[in-house]
Design an enzyme around this catalytic site. Structure first.
Site, PDB file in Angstrom:
ATOM      1  N   ASP A 100       0.791  -1.195  -0.108  1.00 45.66           N
ATOM      2  CA  ASP A 100       0.069   0.021  -0.145  1.00 45.66           C
ATOM      3  C   ASP A 100       0.904   1.146  -0.007  1.00 45.66           C
ATOM      4  O   ASP A 100       1.322   1.530   1.072  1.00 45.66           O
ATOM      5  CB  ASP A 100      -0.821  -0.018   1.216  1.00 45.66           C
ATOM      6  CG  ASP A 100      -1.872   0.965   1.269  1.00 45.66           C
ATOM      7  OD1 ASP A 100      -2.047   1.698   0.228  1.00 45.66           O
ATOM      8  OD2 ASP A 100      -2.559   1.262   2.343  1.00 45.66           O
ATOM      9  N   ASP A 314      -1.627   5.345  -5.739  1.00 43.00           N
ATOM     10  CA  ASP A 314      -2.087   4.656  -4.519  1.00 43.00           C
ATOM     11  C   ASP A 314      -2.051   3.087  -4.985  1.00 43.00           C
ATOM     12  O   ASP A 314      -3.211   2.848  -5.598  1.00 43.00           O
ATOM     13  CB  ASP A 314      -3.147   5.082  -3.846  1.00 43.00           C
ATOM     14  CG  ASP A 314      -3.567   4.032  -2.479  1.00 43.00           C
ATOM     15  OD1 ASP A 314      -2.715   3.492  -2.275  1.00 43.00           O
ATOM     16  OD2 ASP A 314      -4.686   4.434  -2.003  1.00 43.00           O
TER      17      ASP A 314
END
Ligand SMILES: *[C@@H]1O[C@H](CO)[C@@H](O)[C@H](O)[C@H]1NC(C)=O
Ligand SMILES: *[C@@H]1O[C@H](CO)[C@@H](O)[C@H](O)[C@H]1NC(C)=O
Ligand SMILES: *[C@@H]1O[C@H](CO)[C@@H](O)[C@H](O)[C@H]1NC(C)=O
Length: 489
Positions: A100, A314
């Site tokens: 992440d 992201d």
């Protein structure tokens, strides 16, 4: 078929993070006034430079680069997420953690987590981390530099009190627990497609409780590998030896799953880059134009720059979220190429229609996102349209429908990042990408010897899992968990 990232609206991994310093008061006195919540991204936070002085992380040797084995898939028609395998503790056990780049804290579920499932995403056997089983584990106390740096001042921190965290993600899911320090094993690049086991001590969260979402068997993993840019992220801790470039790259294989994920100085492929927007907590970049086929959308820079915050890159988000002022004209333009489609809305959220999956690339236009410094990113119809319940659905989502704090932000997730080599260069504060075959290999340069080595792709596991889930809720639950933790430790 359902996933955290697709159904609860914002579906973002982006983080709203705060750290709680453990007050040493009894439970009865545990009121709001002693819970010191520090929003990490309010811009006025304490300096994290104390981290640099952290002795334990100084002995890392990742000069040659690190090869993190990757699994998972970004296709939202399975559950879209990518994960890496890391070893933690002595003796070392394997943990599967979601990669992440939208958050900064790494955590794995701990022995205290009673509702954590035993099996997760792709049927992976999950492992609860027990600090007592590891010879090298240490609790991080709230007066340690890491805790002070991440959480603020000292008042309320008693002797040997733990350093608690609560990590809340953009989709409302969360993990709560306390920080520990332990040895992490990783694969150091030692030759072409070769690695040697190496280790280093890092601080990470021991997750004692989590929202139902993160614990749902169809996409549960052992935790999250925070690769954000703050000093608390695993990357920053690994890089804080000062001997390695603070650079990493991922190539998420949208076709076969897995891909390449490496820390270090990537010399091949070479990529054009765009500067990161200053003073933003995430990897934000400025979008300058959007092209649909050969036509440019008529958008003002105000809209494109998103209140000067830019678009967030992201890897922890599956789809791509755009402000209403971009989303509406974009989708209109895409659909104008096929005026006869009968549109349906699935799950109140997805715009879908009947269309042959194999013909989408002839039937719909490519989308080109343009960024500062003449960097562009081409998104093909087979990337932005996904197969769902016998229909094809549009992956672009409207962030204008999100809650206030996430309203009208731009988040570019796996939908646009897949099948590209994405290079994050924190030394130069830039990010770049190029179309790439994520089943192939890249070249990393050893900073000490100057030699260059190939790092190849991995695919830890394949398949897709299709069950449904319910959305989780946050807020009061968080407080209850803190009380629960308090009573346990
Ligand atoms: C993070 O660490 C780097 C070097 O280790 C330092 O230059 C920078 O100021 C730190 N950032 C913060 C916010 O403390
Ligand atoms: C970490 O690496 C060092 C040096 O390679 C090695 O001596 C040590 O045994 C390793 N520690 C663990 C816990 O694996
Ligand atoms: C991608 O690379 C792999 C491994 O080198 C190769 O087998 C495959 O054919 C390549 N795919 C394309 C589309 O070039």
């Amino acid at each position: 078929m359902d996933s955290r990232r697709r159904h609860s609206l914002p579906l973002l991994s982006l983080l709203i993070n705060f750290v709680l310093l453990n007050p040493t008061y009894g439970i009865g006195e545990f009121g709001y006034e002693v819970i010191r919540v520090n929003y990490k991204f309010d811009g006025s936070g304490p300096t994290l430079s104390a981290l640099r002085a952290h002795d334990a992380v100084r002995h890392l040797s990742i000069f040659a680069g690190v090869d993190l084995p990757l699994g998972g898939t970004g296709r939202p028609d399975a559950v879209g997420l990518y994960y890496a395998k890391i070893g933690i503790g002595t003796p070392s056990k394997d943990y599967y953690v979601q990669v992440d780049t939208g958050s900064d804290i790494t955590w794995v579920n701990c022995i205290q987590c009673r509702q954590c499932p035993k099996k997760g995403y792709h049927g992976i056997e999950l492992t609860l981390y027990n600090p007592k089983d590891s010879l090298t584990a240490n609790l991080v106390s709230c007066n340690q530099p890491f805790c002070k740096a991440i959480g603020g001042g000292l008042s309320g921190c008693g002797a040997n009190a733990s350093c608690f965290y609560t990590e809340v993600y953009g989709d409302g899911s969360y993990s709560m627990g306390y920080f520990v320090e332990d040895v992490v094993q990783y694969d150091r690049v030692s030759g072409d497609l070769q690695t040697k086991s190496a280790n280093g001590t890092v601080i990470f969260g021991c997750g004692a409780g989590q929202s139902g979402d993160l614990g749902s068997p169809d996409d549960a993993l052992d935790g999250i590998l925070g690769f954000g840019k703050s000093n608390s992220s695993m990357l920053s801790q690994l890089a804080s030896s000062g001997k390695v470039k603070k650079m990493f790259a991922h190539c998420l294989d949208g076709d076969n799953g897995g891909g390449i994920f490496a820390i270090g100085h990537v010399v091949q492929p070479q990529v054009n880059t765009t500067p990161l927007v200053r003073d933003q907590p995430h990897y934000n970049v400025n979008m300058t134009a959007i092209q649909v086929g050969s036509d440019y959308l008529n958008l003002t820079t105000d809209v494109l720059f998103g209140d000067k915050k830019g678009a967030i890159i992201d890897s922890g988000t599956t789809l791509a979220y755009l402000p209403e002022a971009i989303y509406v004209p974009l989708v209109k333009k895409i659909l104008s190429t096929q005026p006869d489609l009968k549109l349906q809305t699935l799950h109140d959220q997805y715009t879908c229609f009947e269309f042959s999956e194999s013909r989408v690339d002839e039937g719909f236009p490519n989308i080109t996102l343009h960024f500062e410094n003449s960097l562009s990113l081409m998104v093909y119809p087979h990337d932005y349209l996904f197969h769902f319940e016998d229909l094809m659905c549009i992956g672009w989502q409207n962030s204008g429908m999100g809650s206030q704090d996430k309203k009208n932000i731009t988040v570019l997730g796996d939908l646009v990042l897949s099948n590209k080599l994405v290079l994050y260069d924190l030394e130069k504060q830039s990010i770049g990408w190029t179309e790439y075959n994520c089943s192939s290999s890249i070249q990393l340069k050893d900073e000490i010897t100057g030699s260059v080595h190939l790092v190849g792709a991995h695919s830890l596991s394949r398949g897709c899992i299709t069950t449904s889930r319910t959305a989780a809720f946050f807020s009061l639950v968080a407080l209850l968990f803190i009380l629960f933790l308090q009573s346990m430790l």
